[in-house]
Motif scaffolding. Structure first.
Motif, PDB file in Angstrom:
ATOM      1  N   GLY A  46       0.853  -1.208  -0.026  1.00 24.42           N
ATOM      2  CA  GLY A  46       0.015  -0.078   0.241  1.00 24.42           C
ATOM      3  C   GLY A  46       0.820   1.336  -0.012  1.00 24.42           C
ATOM      4  N   LEU A  47       1.808   1.288  -0.733  1.00 28.87           N
ATOM      5  CA  LEU A  47       2.930   2.576  -0.941  1.00 28.87           C
ATOM      6  C   LEU A  47       2.877   3.327  -2.127  1.00 28.87           C
ATOM      7  N   GLN A  48       3.155   4.451  -2.003  1.00 28.92           N
ATOM      8  CA  GLN A  48       3.341   5.228  -3.292  1.00 28.92           C
ATOM      9  C   GLN A  48       4.528   4.647  -4.273  1.00 28.92           C
ATOM     10  N   PHE A  49       4.059   4.508  -5.539  1.00 29.36           N
ATOM     11  CA  PHE A  49       4.905   3.640  -6.226  1.00 29.36           C
ATOM     12  C   PHE A  49       5.390   4.531  -7.412  1.00 29.36           C
ATOM     13  N   SER A  50       6.747   4.277  -8.049  1.00 27.15           N
ATOM     14  CA  SER A  50       6.852   4.663  -9.368  1.00 27.15           C
ATOM     15  C   SER A  50       7.849   3.788 -10.082  1.00 27.15           C
ATOM     16  N   ARG A  51       8.062   3.784 -11.147  1.00 27.72           N
ATOM     17  CA  ARG A  51       8.819   2.739 -12.106  1.00 27.72           C
ATOM     18  C   ARG A  51       9.538   3.452 -13.102  1.00 27.72           C
ATOM     19  N   VAL A  52      10.901   3.126 -13.091  1.00 26.68           N
ATOM     20  CA  VAL A  52      11.921   3.789 -14.160  1.00 26.68           C
ATOM     21  C   VAL A  52      12.331   2.402 -14.735  1.00 26.68           C
ATOM     22  N   GLN A  53      12.393   2.802 -16.106  1.00 25.98           N
ATOM     23  CA  GLN A  53      13.095   1.749 -17.032  1.00 25.98           C
ATOM     24  C   GLN A  53      14.587   2.101 -17.240  1.00 25.98           C
ATOM     25  N   PHE A  54      15.562   1.419 -16.530  1.00 25.69           N
ATOM     26  CA  PHE A  54      17.009   1.737 -16.707  1.00 25.69           C
ATOM     27  C   PHE A  54      17.304   1.499 -18.176  1.00 25.69           C
ATOM     28  N   THR A  55      17.829   2.635 -18.878  1.00 27.79           N
ATOM     29  CA  THR A  55      18.565   2.469 -20.160  1.00 27.79           C
ATOM     30  C   THR A  55      20.070   2.973 -20.197  1.00 27.79           C
ATOM     31  N   SER A  56      20.786   2.806 -21.293  1.00 27.85           N
ATOM     32  CA  SER A  56      22.230   3.205 -21.427  1.00 27.85           C
ATOM     33  C   SER A  56      22.192   4.789 -21.474  1.00 27.85           C
ATOM     34  N   ASP A  57      20.947   5.181 -21.951  1.00 29.94           N
ATOM     35  CA  ASP A  57      21.071   6.868 -22.038  1.00 29.94           C
ATOM     36  C   ASP A  57      20.310   7.567 -20.951  1.00 29.94           C
ATOM     37  N   LEU A  58      19.933   6.892 -19.917  1.00 33.04           N
ATOM     38  CA  LEU A  58      19.222   7.381 -18.651  1.00 33.04           C
ATOM     39  C   LEU A  58      20.273   8.263 -17.789  1.00 33.04           C
ATOM     40  N   LEU A  59      19.895   9.532 -17.575  1.00 34.58           N
ATOM     41  CA  LEU A  59      20.745  10.267 -16.846  1.00 34.58           C
ATOM     42  C   LEU A  59      20.416  10.544 -15.228  1.00 34.58           C
ATOM     43  N   PRO A  60      21.269  10.894 -14.367  1.00 35.64           N
ATOM     44  CA  PRO A  60      21.153  10.936 -13.013  1.00 35.64           C
ATOM     45  C   PRO A  60      19.866  11.926 -12.856  1.00 35.64           C
ATOM     46  N   SER A  61      19.594  13.212 -13.559  1.00 35.15           N
ATOM     47  CA  SER A  61      18.489  13.842 -13.387  1.00 35.15           C
ATOM     48  C   SER A  61      17.320  13.387 -13.734  1.00 35.15           C
ATOM     49  N   ASP A  62      17.237  12.352 -14.857  1.00 33.60           N
ATOM     50  CA  ASP A  62      15.927  11.819 -14.976  1.00 33.60           C
ATOM     51  C   ASP A  62      15.547  10.902 -13.693  1.00 33.60           C
ATOM     52  N   LEU A  63      16.402  10.803 -12.705  1.00 29.47           N
ATOM     53  CA  LEU A  63      15.859  10.105 -11.548  1.00 29.47           C
ATOM     54  C   LEU A  63      15.580  10.914 -10.467  1.00 29.47           C
ATOM     55  N   SER A  64      16.233  12.033 -10.206  1.00 30.30           N
ATOM     56  CA  SER A  64      16.214  13.080  -9.222  1.00 30.30           C
ATOM     57  C   SER A  64      15.480  14.456  -9.415  1.00 30.30           C
ATOM     58  N   GLY A  65      15.373  14.477 -10.620  1.00 25.24           N
ATOM     59  CA  GLY A  65      14.537  15.670 -11.067  1.00 25.24           C
ATOM     60  C   GLY A  65      15.261  16.633 -11.374  1.00 25.24           C
ATOM     61  N   VAL A  66      14.642  17.799 -11.991  1.00 32.61           N
ATOM     62  CA  VAL A  66      15.579  19.163 -12.593  1.00 32.61           C
ATOM     63  C   VAL A  66      14.521  20.357 -12.161  1.00 32.61           C
ATOM     64  N   SER A  67      15.183  21.685 -12.225  1.00 37.69           N
ATOM     65  CA  SER A  67      14.659  22.725 -12.115  1.00 37.69           C
ATOM     66  C   SER A  67      14.398  23.412 -13.469  1.00 37.69           C
ATOM     67  N   VAL A  68      13.380  23.828 -13.553  1.00 38.93           N
ATOM     68  CA  VAL A  68      12.830  24.494 -14.756  1.00 38.93           C
ATOM     69  C   VAL A  68      12.307  25.769 -14.427  1.00 38.93           C
ATOM     70  N   TYR A  69      12.676  26.874 -15.382  1.00 33.82           N
ATOM     71  CA  TYR A  69      12.328  28.295 -15.351  1.00 33.82           C
ATOM     72  C   TYR A  69      10.915  28.284 -15.648  1.00 33.82           C
ATOM     73  N   GLU A  70       9.955  28.996 -14.797  1.00 31.95           N
ATOM     74  CA  GLU A  70       8.519  29.120 -15.056  1.00 31.95           C
ATOM     75  C   GLU A  70       8.529  30.781 -14.951  1.00 31.95           C
ATOM     76  N   ARG A  71       8.195  31.280 -16.318  1.00 27.38           N
ATOM     77  CA  ARG A  71       8.063  32.649 -16.431  1.00 27.38           C
ATOM     78  C   ARG A  71       7.009  33.300 -15.517  1.00 27.38           C
TER      79      ARG A  71
END
Length: 306
Positions: free
Chosen positions: A60-85
């Motif tokens: 009963g826990l919050q769940f997410s799945r990531v398919q690991f591939t050769s081009d997966l970046l660390p930021s694809d896991l941890s997240g990124v900062s995006v400029y919001e106008r």
């Protein structure tokens, strides 16, 4: 909460999805109740991802799945900062690692750089990105699946990351009767989607508190230290277990005792979980002629019981 009844319901529900693998399911439950991370290693198609989905839904826990591939970046896991106008500022968008259960599917297909992005998260339950440290949800489990290293496109996990997995299990091919049930039964993906949640965050915390309260006698601690010392004497393995691995072995033994309906740890609890807890952390000596799991079993037979 009736802990024995709850644990039986969990075990029975998982056994309806992953048939004929009672020992492996027991190992998965031990790992999660002990608060550790789980590595499931085997060839494609034997149910690794299905088991991980079933565990997440059942607990009963919050769940997410990531398919690991050769081009997966660390930021694809941890997240990124995006400029919001509209806000005239950079806003951090959390990645999938900010979940209670992260399924890292085929983790050894990603580059070592991306694999290493999990190290801090698995040990300290936090992520450092862009000069800030962000806490992960509680509880936080990584359930990783891994293909054998002789398959195309795989990268071995570094020893430092393997040491952060409490246990490693292998499913193996099903027996004939179990495979007939798979062939004649419902699609396993549909079965997983219909699984009810048998626990929630509070109930899981209660079970983990019970694991922590399992009694450990002094003779058992002596036996545990004898086992750890045996891995370090150079007779069995190239390099011995770390103190972190010794603590993991104790936590897993306490969870195994609870699942067996006891409030104290017995040597049989260590014998039941030691191969899955030690095997991925140890490399047999050159003249051993055995794989890691077989060498662990041989060492267990050689160390006297208390």
């Amino acid at each position: 909460m009736d802990a024995p009844l709850t644990l039986k319901k969990i075990r029975d529900q998982l056994n309806t999805v992953i048939v004929g693998k009672q020992a492996q399911i027991q190992g998965c439950m031990v790992c999660l109740l002990a608060g550790g991370h789980l590595l499931i290693e085997d060839v494609p198609g034997v149910g690794k991802t299905t088991l991980a989905h079933a565990l997440a839904r059942t607990f009963g826990l919050q769940f997410s799945r990531v398919q690991f591939t050769s081009d997966l970046l660390p930021s694809d896991l941890s997240g990124v900062s995006v400029y919001e106008r509209a806000k005239e500022a950079f806003v951090f968008h959390p990645g999938p690692i900010f979940s209670q259960v992260l399924l890292a599917d085929e983790i050894n297909r990603a580059s070592p750089k991306t694999q290493s992005a999990l190290l801090e998260a698995m040990e300290e339950r936090q992520v450092s990105t862009e000069g800030q440290t962000r806490l992960l949800p509680s509880p936080f489990f990584v359930i990783a699946t891994q293909n054998p290293l002789d398959q195309v496109g795989t990268h071995p996990l570094p020893e430092s990351q393997l040491d952060r997995f409490l246990m490693r299990i292998s499913l193996g091919y099903p027996e004939r009767r179990a495979e007939r049930e798979l062939l004649a039964g419902l699609d396993r993906r549909h079965m997983v989607e219909r699984l009810p949640n048998l626990l929630d965050q509070s109930a899981l915390a209660q079970l983990q508190a019970l694991v922590a309260q399992v009694h450990v006698a002094e003779p058992f601690l002596d036996y545990l230290q004898d086992l750890v010392a045996a891995t370090r004497n150079g007779q069995w393995f190239v390099q011995g277990l770390s103190p972190r691995a010794g603590i993991a072995l104790l936590r897993a033994a306490k969870a195994q005792a609870l699942l067996c309906g006891r409030d104290y740890v017995a040597p049989d609890d260590v014998l039941a979980i030691a191969p899955q807890t030690m095997g991925h952390r140890l490399i047999p000596t050159v003249d051993a002629g055995l794989g890691a799991l077989a060498q662990v079993q041989a060492m267990l037979r050689a160390v006297p019981l208390p």
